[in-house]
Design a protein around this motif. Structure first.
Motif, mmCIF file in Angstrom:
data_model
loop_
_atom_site.group_PDB
_atom_site.id
_atom_site.type_symbol
_atom_site.label_atom_id
_atom_site.label_comp_id
_atom_site.label_asym_id
_atom_site.label_seq_id
_atom_site.Cartn_x
_atom_site.Cartn_y
_atom_site.Cartn_z
ATOM 1 N N LYS A 310 0.940 -1.302 0.051
ATOM 2 C CA LYS A 310 0.051 -0.148 -0.164
ATOM 3 C C LYS A 310 0.876 1.286 0.019
ATOM 4 C CE LYS A 310 -4.505 -0.680 1.282
ATOM 5 N NZ LYS A 310 -4.958 -1.897 1.896
ATOM 6 N N TYR A 311 0.409 2.523 0.308
ATOM 7 C CA TYR A 311 1.297 3.386 0.145
ATOM 8 C C TYR A 311 1.359 4.113 1.838
ATOM 9 C CZ TYR A 311 0.828 3.459 -4.699
ATOM 10 O OH TYR A 311 1.028 2.760 -6.152
ATOM 11 N N LEU A 312 2.612 4.690 1.973
ATOM 12 C CA LEU A 312 2.616 5.402 3.225
ATOM 13 C C LEU A 312 1.902 6.829 3.387
ATOM 14 C CD1 LEU A 312 4.170 4.659 6.041
ATOM 15 C CD2 LEU A 312 6.113 5.853 5.011
ATOM 16 N N CYS A 313 0.837 6.770 2.991
ATOM 17 C CA CYS A 313 0.276 8.359 2.786
ATOM 18 C C CYS A 313 -1.185 7.924 2.766
ATOM 19 C CB CYS A 313 0.797 9.144 1.522
ATOM 20 S SG CYS A 313 -0.191 10.553 1.142
ATOM 21 N N VAL A 314 -2.118 8.641 3.484
ATOM 22 C CA VAL A 314 -3.414 8.486 3.429
ATOM 23 C C VAL A 314 -4.241 9.835 2.844
ATOM 24 C CG1 VAL A 314 -3.607 6.838 5.359
ATOM 25 C CG2 VAL A 314 -3.753 9.460 5.790
ATOM 26 N N GLY A 315 -3.329 10.723 2.320
ATOM 27 C CA GLY A 315 -4.027 11.680 1.711
ATOM 28 C C GLY A 315 -4.704 12.667 2.479
ATOM 29 N N CYS A 316 -4.183 12.931 3.936
ATOM 30 C CA CYS A 316 -4.971 13.875 4.729
ATOM 31 C C CYS A 316 -4.618 15.211 4.288
ATOM 32 C CB CYS A 316 -4.522 13.317 5.864
ATOM 33 S SG CYS A 316 -2.926 13.973 6.675
ATOM 34 N N GLY A 317 -3.543 15.524 3.708
ATOM 35 C CA GLY A 317 -3.092 16.899 3.475
ATOM 36 C C GLY A 317 -2.533 17.688 4.469
ATOM 37 N N ARG A 318 -2.466 17.021 5.727
ATOM 38 C CA ARG A 318 -1.837 17.870 6.691
ATOM 39 C C ARG A 318 -0.428 18.467 6.622
ATOM 40 N NH1 ARG A 318 -4.264 13.950 10.057
ATOM 41 N NH2 ARG A 318 -5.742 14.643 11.429
ATOM 42 N N CYS A 319 0.442 17.609 5.881
ATOM 43 C CA CYS A 319 1.842 18.274 5.659
ATOM 44 C C CYS A 319 1.868 19.459 4.690
ATOM 45 C CB CYS A 319 2.648 17.062 4.897
ATOM 46 S SG CYS A 319 2.107 16.506 3.696
ATOM 47 N N SER A 320 0.614 19.851 3.817
ATOM 48 C CA SER A 320 0.452 20.710 2.948
ATOM 49 C C SER A 320 -0.140 21.886 3.759
ATOM 50 C CB SER A 320 -0.176 20.383 1.817
ATOM 51 O OG SER A 320 -0.019 19.214 1.114
ATOM 52 N N ARG A 321 -1.207 21.513 4.626
ATOM 53 C CA ARG A 321 -1.729 22.693 5.245
ATOM 54 C C ARG A 321 -0.793 23.326 6.246
ATOM 55 N NH1 ARG A 321 -5.357 18.598 6.268
ATOM 56 N NH2 ARG A 321 -7.054 18.513 4.401
ATOM 57 N N ASN A 322 -0.057 22.589 6.706
ATOM 58 C CA ASN A 322 1.048 23.010 7.904
ATOM 59 C C ASN A 322 2.389 23.447 7.640
ATOM 60 O OD1 ASN A 322 -1.180 22.807 10.270
ATOM 61 N ND2 ASN A 322 -0.511 20.503 9.673
ATOM 62 N N CYS A 323 2.753 23.399 6.255
ATOM 63 C CA CYS A 323 4.041 23.665 5.838
ATOM 64 C C CYS A 323 4.174 25.384 5.645
ATOM 65 C CB CYS A 323 4.086 23.122 4.469
ATOM 66 S SG CYS A 323 5.652 23.751 3.933
ATOM 67 N N PRO A 324 4.967 25.801 6.438
ATOM 68 C CA PRO A 324 5.344 27.207 6.462
ATOM 69 C C PRO A 324 5.784 27.554 5.114
ATOM 70 C CG PRO A 324 7.061 26.166 7.572
ATOM 71 C CD PRO A 324 6.110 25.144 7.370
ATOM 72 N N GLN A 325 6.333 26.758 4.397
ATOM 73 C CA GLN A 325 6.737 27.234 2.839
ATOM 74 C C GLN A 325 5.694 27.040 1.893
ATOM 75 O OE1 GLN A 325 8.849 29.388 3.983
ATOM 76 N NE2 GLN A 325 10.328 28.834 2.467
ATOM 77 N N ASP A 326 4.573 26.538 2.046
ATOM 78 C CA ASP A 326 3.383 26.140 1.428
ATOM 79 C C ASP A 326 3.638 25.194 0.222
ATOM 80 O OD1 ASP A 326 0.894 27.208 1.163
ATOM 81 O OD2 ASP A 326 1.381 28.954 0.036
ATOM 82 N N ILE A 327 4.562 24.220 0.668
ATOM 83 C CA ILE A 327 4.863 22.977 -0.120
ATOM 84 C C ILE A 327 3.376 22.253 -0.104
ATOM 85 C CG2 ILE A 327 6.319 21.041 -0.670
ATOM 86 C CD1 ILE A 327 8.606 22.968 0.392
ATOM 87 N N ASN A 328 3.080 22.043 -1.548
ATOM 88 C CA ASN A 328 1.570 21.179 -1.311
ATOM 89 C C ASN A 328 1.975 19.768 -1.975
ATOM 90 O OD1 ASN A 328 -0.897 20.174 -1.888
ATOM 91 N ND2 ASN A 328 -1.625 22.232 -2.139
ATOM 92 N N ILE A 329 1.787 18.833 -0.954
ATOM 93 C CA ILE A 329 2.179 17.363 -1.635
ATOM 94 C C ILE A 329 1.238 17.056 -2.638
ATOM 95 C CG2 ILE A 329 0.790 15.998 0.243
ATOM 96 C CD1 ILE A 329 3.495 14.216 0.371
ATOM 97 N N LYS A 330 0.139 17.619 -2.588
ATOM 98 C CA LYS A 330 -1.069 17.143 -3.784
ATOM 99 C C LYS A 330 -0.299 17.402 -5.119
ATOM 100 C CE LYS A 330 -5.909 17.465 -4.241
ATOM 101 N NZ LYS A 330 -7.235 18.006 -3.846
ATOM 102 N N GLU A 331 0.017 18.798 -4.983
ATOM 103 C CA GLU A 331 0.455 19.146 -6.146
ATOM 104 C C GLU A 331 1.755 18.576 -6.727
ATOM 105 O OE1 GLU A 331 0.950 23.495 -5.522
ATOM 106 O OE2 GLU A 331 -1.415 23.969 -5.471
ATOM 107 N N VAL A 332 2.728 18.317 -5.487
ATOM 108 C CA VAL A 332 3.764 17.731 -5.895
ATOM 109 C C VAL A 332 3.675 16.194 -6.390
ATOM 110 C CG1 VAL A 332 6.078 16.644 -4.667
ATOM 111 C CG2 VAL A 332 5.272 18.976 -4.054
ATOM 112 N N VAL A 333 2.885 15.554 -6.019
ATOM 113 C CA VAL A 333 2.582 14.126 -6.450
ATOM 114 C C VAL A 333 1.807 14.265 -7.820
ATOM 115 C CG1 VAL A 333 1.114 11.949 -6.035
ATOM 116 C CG2 VAL A 333 2.088 13.201 -4.140
ATOM 117 N N LYS A 334 1.243 15.353 -7.957
ATOM 118 C CA LYS A 334 0.527 15.364 -9.281
ATOM 119 C C LYS A 334 1.390 15.725 -10.572
ATOM 120 C CE LYS A 334 -3.449 17.893 -11.551
ATOM 121 N NZ LYS A 334 -2.714 19.115 -11.997
#
Ligand SMILES: Cc1cc2nc3c(=O)[nH]c(=O)nc-3n(C[C@H](O)[C@H](O)[C@H](O)COP(=O)(O)OP(=O)(O)OC[C@H]3O[C@@H](n4cnc5c(N)ncnc54)[C@H](O)[C@@H]3O)c2cc1C
Ligand code: SF4
Ligand code: SF4
Ligand code: FES
Lengths: 342, 274
Positions: A310-334
């Motif tokens: 499986k993947y080690l990510c559940v897509g909750c988006g917390r890492c993006s919401r809380n990143c002080p540098q606005d790095i958005n994992i959803k955009e990154v993976v896209k």
């Protein structure tokens, strides 16, 4: 066990929770205080805030505490006395329930369980996990950061929950997933009304904006790619993404104390820190923030899935919401999926 | 319910001051050794100062004790450095894979060590010497920066007593003393001068990354060794040794569980993450 379906009114749900508290269950639920949101222990149903989409921190710390004692030591002369920390795993003998958590957070438990049980079994994790009953509430309106559907889950997924509730008007429909869930409601069955499977509201058709397998196929072929170095130049290596993540589980082991007594503890650690992999010689295999965020992506979308499927990510988006540098994992993976087709 | 992080206590029998900053510690548990194989490692600690990862440096066939050698460098190693015979040392392990001796049997062997990397080499070397008849010609090449940096000085002569066994010791240019009678030169340079061929020979190489890089080049490109016949170790930073803490991976390989022993061929297929 075959899944069972029930209905419960909003009023009875409150009674259900308050009765469990009266019966000495420890109930952990989404709460807010001074603008901060978190999962915490409630004293009554009304302490919880079920309108929060997703608390800032996940309830990971109830499985893997921020800091935990592996053992305590004391010296008398050359003799060392060691007191095993596993005897006092906090939460072990408690009837602990996570109430009102979200499907993504629930899915994180079984994902981490694999890590803590391949080869060697980590009973600190296992004891906590075993004694946790998870009652989740499906999401009605995921936000733009969420991508659980892309991560093979959905805002209504029951994966990892023992009981999943779905709000339908002023009622809740409930699916009991396993024995643990059934055991939990057994004493309060008068509040629940059993319904047929086809009376349970079906899952909506949640749209996906990318196929995660494509991101993996890019990672499979591109360890060295300018994307990693360029995209994460702005990353300051604060580690917030890993601390708020429900599936990040890397830890450090440290001794705390003096020459007479103290303890060996494990603390949350982060692959985003330069010293995480620093060798004693000064050599560091992951020298740049690009190298380190690449590791985070590799671990989540390639390494874990190769080991555990499986993947080690559940897509909750917390890492993006809380990143002080606005790095958005959803955009990154896209981006990765697009690079794969480019 | 079991605590996989709980160490056992071992007693220090003897400490050998190898160089200014490196010592070998000889340990026993209940007056004996533990079961391990050459190439494996353990987590050692003077409790209160944190754990450190060390490879075993003794032959597991010498069952009265087990040993490791360490260089004082940080908090945990400084803690161990302060201990004396009779003191207790905490230990977890053994962990990881090991040198595949079944593949080495009947073959000629060349052991190449640099600096503190000689520690795991000593374990497999002495294991093979303990069962000398099982192997062909044995060549040992050990190098350090200077004469003062050589470990195991007192046992070179023991190794030389075995038949069909060549022991070549070298120091980097400038590291020799006026009375030095052995070789002077970097390990890869001396290696290329040895009468070795890649046929029917297994090479074991451990040392600093830069030495490994050039030694592998010499073995493969100039001496005709097959990548599958060259065995080395990776030493990524570790904490748990159990595949949990998440810091030792190179791509999908966890050095603490899948390693630390790899063939040059296996290393070639790994991403550049070590
Ligand atoms: C499989 C394997 C086998 C090994 N075998 C051996 C062996 O046989 N012999 C041997 O000597 N070594 C061996 N090593 C290396 C050994 O594990 C390390 O040298 C040792 O752990 C260093 O321990 P330490 O706690 O004293 O150093 P640490 O205190 O961890 O420090 C190491 C260095 O990192 C720096 N550092 C540490 N923490 C921080 C921080 N928070 N912030 C900034 N800088 C920091 C320190 O300044 C220091 O220079 C092996 C390693 C592996 C992975
Ligand atoms: S939260 Fe953002 S800035 Fe901080 S380490 Fe993660 S990606 Fe980098
Ligand atoms: S990586 Fe980000 S989106 Fe995925 S589970 Fe962790 S915090 Fe959530
Ligand atoms: S050392 Fe912890 S995972 Fe390998």
């Amino acid at each position: 066990m075959e899944e069972k379906y029930f209905e419960i009114s909003a009023e009875d749900l409150k009674k259900f929770v308050d009765s469990m508290i009266k019966d000495n269950f420890e109930i952990i639920a989404p709460m807010d205080r001074d603008g901060d949101t978190f999962y915490g222990k409630i004293g009554k149903f009304d302490d919880a805030n079920l309108d929060i989409l997703l608390p800032k921190m996940s309830y990971k710390e109830y499985l893997l505490p921020k800091t935990e004692t592996l053992f305590e030591y004391s010296f008398s002369g050359v003799d060392i006395d060691i007191k095993d920390g596993i005897e006092s795993v906090e939460g072990k003998n408690r009837k602990r329930v996570i109430f009102g958590g979200r499907p993504c957070d629930a899915a994180a438990g079984p994902i981490m369980e694999k890590v803590f049980n391949w080869g060697y079994k980590d009973d600190f994790f296992n004891e906590r996990f075993k004694n946790l009953t998870i009652v989740s509430i499906a999401c009605e309106k995921p936000d733009d950061y969420c991508f659980c559907a892309e991560m093979q889950l959905s805002p209504e997924s029951s994966h990892g929950s023992d009981l999943l509730l779905k709000k339908t008007g002023d009622k809740y429909s409930a699916v009991v997933v396993n024995d643990k869930g059934l055991e939990l409601i057994a004493s309060y069955l008068n509040l629940f009304k059993e319904i047929a499977k086809d009376e349970f509201p079906p899952d909506k058709d949640w749209k996906k904006i990318f196929e995660i397998e494509k991101a993996k196929s890019f990672l499979d072929k591109n360890f060295k790619h300018n994307y990693f170095q360029d995209r994460f130049l702005s990353c300051i290596g604060c580690g917030i993404c890993t601390y708020t993540c429900p599936t990040c589980h890397c830890f450090d082991i440290q001794d705390e104390g003096d020459m007479k007594k103290g303890k060996r503890i494990r603390n949350w650690d982060s692959c985003q820190f330069a010293i995480f992999t620093l060798h004693t010689s000064g050599h560091n295999p992951r020298n740049t923030q690009g190298d380190r965020y690449r590791q985070r992506l590799m671990h989540k979308f390639k390494i874990y899935s190769e080991k555990f499927d499986k993947y080690l990510c559940v897509g909750c988006g917390r890492c993006s919401r809380n990143c002080p540098q606005d790095i958005n994992i959803k955009e990154v993976v896209k981006d990765l999926t697009e690079l794969a087709s480019a | 319910m079991k605590n996989i992080y709980l160490p056992k206590l071992a007693e220090i029998k003897e400490i050998i001051q190898e160089t200014v900053d490196t010592k070998t510690v000889r340990l026993t548990i209940d007056n004996g050794s533990i079961f391990f194989l050459p190439g494996q490692f353990g987590e050692f600690s003077f409790i209160g100062e944190g754990e450190s990862t060390f490879g075993f440096s003794s032959s597991p066939l010498r069952k009265e004790y087990f040993e490791f050698s360490f260089r004082s460098s940080g908090r945990a190693t400084t803690g161990i450095n302060g201990l004396n015979p009779g003191d207790k040392l905490a230990f977890r392990g053994p962990y990881g894979n090991h040198f595949d001796t079944s593949k080495m049997k009947g073959k000629d062997l060349v052991f190449i060590g640099g600096g503190i990397g000689m520690a795991p080499v000593k374990s497999i070397l002495e294991y093979c010497l303990d069962e000398r008849a099982d192997y062909g010609k044995i060549t040992v090449l050990y190098g350090a920066r200077s004469v003062g940096d050589l470990l195991y000085k007192t046992i070179f002569e023991d190794w030389r007593k075995y038949k069909n066994t060549d022991v070549v010791i070298t120091v980097d240019p400038g590291g020799e003393t006026p009375d030095w009678t052995e070789k002077v030169g970097f390990v890869p340079t001396i290696l290329e001068q040895l009468p070795l061929k890649g046929e029917n020979t297994i090479a074991v190489v451990c040392g600093p990354p830069i030495m490994i890089k050039f030694a592998l080049k010499s073995l493969e490109e100039k001496m005709g060794f097959d990548k599958g016949d060259i065995i080395t170790t990776l030493e990524n930073r570790m904490k748990c040794g159990l595949g949990k803490c998440g810091r030792c991976n190179v791509g999908s390989v966890y050095v603490c569980k899948d390693g630390p022993v790899f063939t040059a061929k296996e290393i070639e297929s790994l991403p550049d993450d070590f």
